[in-house]
Design a protein around this motif. Structure first.
Motif, PDB file in Angstrom:
ATOM      1  N   GLU A  60       9.221  -7.692  -8.145  1.00  0.00           N
ATOM      2  CA  GLU A  60       7.907  -7.107  -8.395  1.00  0.00           C
ATOM      3  C   GLU A  60       7.939  -6.091  -9.533  1.00  0.00           C
ATOM      4  OE1 GLU A  60       9.194  -7.539  -5.363  1.00  0.00           O
ATOM      5  OE2 GLU A  60       7.751  -8.868  -4.390  1.00  0.00           O
ATOM      6  N   GLU A  61       9.028  -5.355  -9.660  1.00  0.00           N
ATOM      7  CA  GLU A  61       9.108  -4.358 -10.731  1.00  0.00           C
ATOM      8  C   GLU A  61       9.087  -5.040 -12.098  1.00  0.00           C
ATOM      9  OE1 GLU A  61      11.804  -0.609 -12.281  1.00  0.00           O
ATOM     10  OE2 GLU A  61      12.008  -1.272 -10.215  1.00  0.00           O
ATOM     11  N   ARG A  62       9.818  -6.112 -12.242  1.00  0.00           N
ATOM     12  CA  ARG A  62       9.822  -6.840 -13.525  1.00  0.00           C
ATOM     13  C   ARG A  62       8.449  -7.468 -13.791  1.00  0.00           C
ATOM     14  NH1 ARG A  62      15.481  -8.821 -12.156  1.00  0.00           N
ATOM     15  NH2 ARG A  62      16.793  -7.326 -13.251  1.00  0.00           N
ATOM     16  N   LEU A  63       7.812  -7.947 -12.732  1.00  0.00           N
ATOM     17  CA  LEU A  63       6.466  -8.490 -12.908  1.00  0.00           C
ATOM     18  C   LEU A  63       5.514  -7.414 -13.420  1.00  0.00           C
ATOM     19  CD1 LEU A  63       6.097 -10.776  -9.753  1.00  0.00           C
ATOM     20  CD2 LEU A  63       6.232 -11.519 -12.138  1.00  0.00           C
ATOM     21  N   LEU A  64       5.623  -6.210 -12.864  1.00  0.00           N
ATOM     22  CA  LEU A  64       4.767  -5.113 -13.328  1.00  0.00           C
ATOM     23  C   LEU A  64       5.023  -4.781 -14.789  1.00  0.00           C
ATOM     24  CD1 LEU A  64       4.461  -2.520 -10.433  1.00  0.00           C
ATOM     25  CD2 LEU A  64       2.620  -3.611 -11.686  1.00  0.00           C
ATOM     26  N   ARG A  65       6.266  -4.861 -15.208  1.00  0.00           N
ATOM     27  CA  ARG A  65       6.587  -4.603 -16.617  1.00  0.00           C
ATOM     28  C   ARG A  65       5.884  -5.628 -17.517  1.00  0.00           C
ATOM     29  NH1 ARG A  65       7.981   0.142 -15.751  1.00  0.00           N
ATOM     30  NH2 ARG A  65       9.917   0.535 -14.688  1.00  0.00           N
ATOM     31  N   LEU A  72       2.192 -11.619  -9.297  1.00  0.00           N
ATOM     32  CA  LEU A  72       2.235 -10.377  -8.526  1.00  0.00           C
ATOM     33  C   LEU A  72       1.153 -10.382  -7.457  1.00  0.00           C
ATOM     34  CD1 LEU A  72       3.529  -7.503  -8.289  1.00  0.00           C
ATOM     35  CD2 LEU A  72       1.644  -6.721  -9.736  1.00  0.00           C
ATOM     36  N   TYR A  73      -0.040 -10.811  -7.823  1.00  0.00           N
ATOM     37  CA  TYR A  73      -1.148 -10.882  -6.868  1.00  0.00           C
ATOM     38  C   TYR A  73      -0.825 -11.875  -5.749  1.00  0.00           C
ATOM     39  CZ  TYR A  73      -5.763 -11.478  -4.874  1.00  0.00           C
ATOM     40  OH  TYR A  73      -6.814 -11.527  -3.998  1.00  0.00           O
ATOM     41  N   ARG A  74      -0.358 -13.058  -6.112  1.00  0.00           N
ATOM     42  CA  ARG A  74      -0.028 -14.087  -5.119  1.00  0.00           C
ATOM     43  C   ARG A  74       1.012 -13.570  -4.125  1.00  0.00           C
ATOM     44  NH1 ARG A  74       3.813 -16.985  -3.699  1.00  0.00           N
ATOM     45  NH2 ARG A  74       5.177 -16.448  -5.416  1.00  0.00           N
ATOM     46  N   ARG A  75       1.935 -12.799  -4.632  1.00  0.00           N
ATOM     47  CA  ARG A  75       3.033 -12.321  -3.799  1.00  0.00           C
ATOM     48  C   ARG A  75       2.649 -11.121  -2.937  1.00  0.00           C
ATOM     49  NH1 ARG A  75       8.547 -11.327  -7.017  1.00  0.00           N
ATOM     50  NH2 ARG A  75       7.966 -13.357  -7.879  1.00  0.00           N
ATOM     51  N   THR A  76       1.776 -10.257  -3.426  1.00  0.00           N
ATOM     52  CA  THR A  76       1.517  -8.990  -2.726  1.00  0.00           C
ATOM     53  C   THR A  76       0.166  -8.895  -2.033  1.00  0.00           C
ATOM     54  OG1 THR A  76       0.699  -7.963  -4.770  1.00  0.00           O
ATOM     55  CG2 THR A  76       3.047  -7.686  -4.255  1.00  0.00           C
ATOM     56  N   ALA A  77      -0.816  -9.691  -2.425  1.00  0.00           N
ATOM     57  CA  ALA A  77      -2.165  -9.564  -1.858  1.00  0.00           C
ATOM     58  C   ALA A  77      -2.212  -9.792  -0.346  1.00  0.00           C
ATOM     59  CB  ALA A  77      -3.145 -10.482  -2.578  1.00  0.00           C
ATOM     60  N   PRO A  78      -1.547 -10.821   0.198  1.00  0.00           N
ATOM     61  CA  PRO A  78      -1.619 -10.994   1.659  1.00  0.00           C
ATOM     62  C   PRO A  78      -1.047  -9.796   2.416  1.00  0.00           C
ATOM     63  CG  PRO A  78      -0.777 -12.980   0.599  1.00  0.00           C
ATOM     64  CD  PRO A  78      -0.824 -11.917  -0.454  1.00  0.00           C
ATOM     65  N   TRP A  79       0.059  -9.304   1.943  1.00  0.00           N
ATOM     66  CA  TRP A  79       0.724  -8.157   2.571  1.00  0.00           C
ATOM     67  C   TRP A  79      -0.164  -6.915   2.484  1.00  0.00           C
ATOM     68  CZ3 TRP A  79       1.904  -4.066  -0.685  1.00  0.00           C
ATOM     69  CH2 TRP A  79       2.688  -3.047  -0.148  1.00  0.00           C
ATOM     70  N   LEU A  80      -0.758  -6.701   1.307  1.00  0.00           N
ATOM     71  CA  LEU A  80      -1.606  -5.533   1.110  1.00  0.00           C
ATOM     72  C   LEU A  80      -2.861  -5.599   1.970  1.00  0.00           C
ATOM     73  CD1 LEU A  80      -1.959  -2.901  -0.455  1.00  0.00           C
ATOM     74  CD2 LEU A  80      -3.104  -4.209  -2.236  1.00  0.00           C
ATOM     75  N   GLY A  86       1.455   0.005 -17.096  1.00  0.00           N
ATOM     76  CA  GLY A  86       2.364   0.721 -17.981  1.00  0.00           C
ATOM     77  C   GLY A  86       2.743   2.098 -17.473  1.00  0.00           C
ATOM     78  N   ALA A  87       1.957   2.653 -16.551  1.00  0.00           N
ATOM     79  CA  ALA A  87       2.242   3.980 -15.999  1.00  0.00           C
ATOM     80  C   ALA A  87       3.266   3.933 -14.872  1.00  0.00           C
ATOM     81  CB  ALA A  87       0.954   4.620 -15.481  1.00  0.00           C
ATOM     82  N   PHE A  88       3.619   2.736 -14.414  1.00  0.00           N
ATOM     83  CA  PHE A  88       4.584   2.609 -13.316  1.00  0.00           C
ATOM     84  C   PHE A  88       5.958   3.053 -13.801  1.00  0.00           C
ATOM     85  CE2 PHE A  88       7.720  -0.256 -11.188  1.00  0.00           C
ATOM     86  CZ  PHE A  88       7.714   0.383  -9.968  1.00  0.00           C
ATOM     87  N   ALA A  89       6.507   4.086 -13.171  1.00  0.00           N
ATOM     88  CA  ALA A  89       7.801   4.634 -13.579  1.00  0.00           C
ATOM     89  C   ALA A  89       8.966   3.828 -13.021  1.00  0.00           C
ATOM     90  CB  ALA A  89       7.909   6.095 -13.146  1.00  0.00           C
ATOM     91  N   GLY A  90       8.765   3.218 -11.871  1.00  0.00           N
ATOM     92  CA  GLY A  90       9.768   2.314 -11.316  1.00  0.00           C
ATOM     93  C   GLY A  90      10.938   2.971 -10.644  1.00  0.00           C
TER      94      GLY A  90
END
Length: 186
Positions: free
Chosen positions: A13-18, A31-39, A69-73
Motif C-alpha cells: 500500500e505504501e508503494r501504491l500511495l507513492r 489501492l481503492y480495490r484493496r482498502t475500500a472493503p476494509w475501510l 504526496g503528503a504521506f510520510a510513510g
C-alpha cells in the motif's frame, strides 16, 4: 496492460500511495480495490448510517487522491493503511459535527434523556458481555484510546495522530485503561 495490473497487485500500500502521489490512476484503483472493503467495515463499526459512511468513503478517497504526496510513510513510523484510517476517522468526526450542527432537537426532547453516542452504540454491538460492560464504564478518554489501539488495531503513533494527542499521553491512557479493565473484570 495486464502486466501492469499484475505489477500493481504485487506492490504494498505504501508503494501504491507513492504512485498515486504521481497521479497514477491505476495505482489509485488498486489501492481503492484493496482498502475500500476494509475501510467501510471499520466506518460501519462507528456509524450505522450508510449515507454518512458512503459520504465519508468518498471524501476519504478524494483526500487520498489529492494529498497522497503528503504521506510520510514508514520513514516516520506510519503505515499507509493507518494514514488512510486517520483521514477517514477525521472525515467521520467532521460528518458527525455537520450532522449535529444542522440538526435541531424536537421541542418534546427538552428534558428527556439523551441517546447514546453512535460510537457507544457501535461499541456495544461489537463487544458484549462483561468485557463490553467494563469497556463502557471506562472514562471516555481511556475508552477512545483502547478502541483505537485494540479494536481498530492502530499503532501508538497512529492513535496519537487520530486523537490529536502526544504519543506519551496515548501510552499512559492505554496503561490506565488496561489497569481499569483488569479491576472491572476481576
Amino acid at each position: 496492460m495486464r502486466a501492469r495490473g499484475r505489477a500493481l497487485h504485487e506492490l504494498d500500500e505504501e508503494r501504491l500511495l507513492r504512485l498515486v502521489a504521481r497521479s497514477d490512476r491505476a495505482a489509485f484503483d488498486e489501492l481503492y480495490r484493496r482498502t475500500a472493503p476494509w475501510l467501510a467495515v471499520r466506518l460501519r463499526r462507528r456509524c450505522a448510517d450508510e449515507q454518512i459512511v458512503a459520504e465519508v468513503m468518498q471524501e476519504t478517497y478524494l483526500a487520498v487522491w489529492r494529498a497522497a504526496g503528503a504521506f510520510a510513510g514508514s520513514a516516520v513510523g506510519g503505515s499507509a493503511v493507518g494514514w488512510l484510517w486517520t483521514i477517514a476517522a477525521r472525515r467521520l468526526v467532521d460528518a458527525f459535527r455537520r450532522r449535529a450542527h444542522h440538526a435541531e432537537p424536537p421541542a418534546a426532547a427538552a428534558g428527556t434523556a439523551t441517546a447514546p453516542a453512535a460510537e457507544d452504540e457501535a461499541l456495544a454491538a461489537s463487544v458484549g458481555g462483561d468485557v463490553g460492560d467494563a469497556l463502557r464504564r471506562l472514562a471516555p478518554e481511556l475508552r477512545a484510546v483502547l478502541q483505537a489501539t485494540v479494536l481498530d488495531g492502530l499503532s501508538v503513533r497512529e492513535t496519537a495522530v487520530l486523537l490529536r494527542l502526544p504519543e506519551g499521553t496515548v501510552k499512559t491512557r492505554a496503561r490506565r485503561a488496561r489497569i481499569a479493565m483488569r479491576k472491572e473484570l476481576a
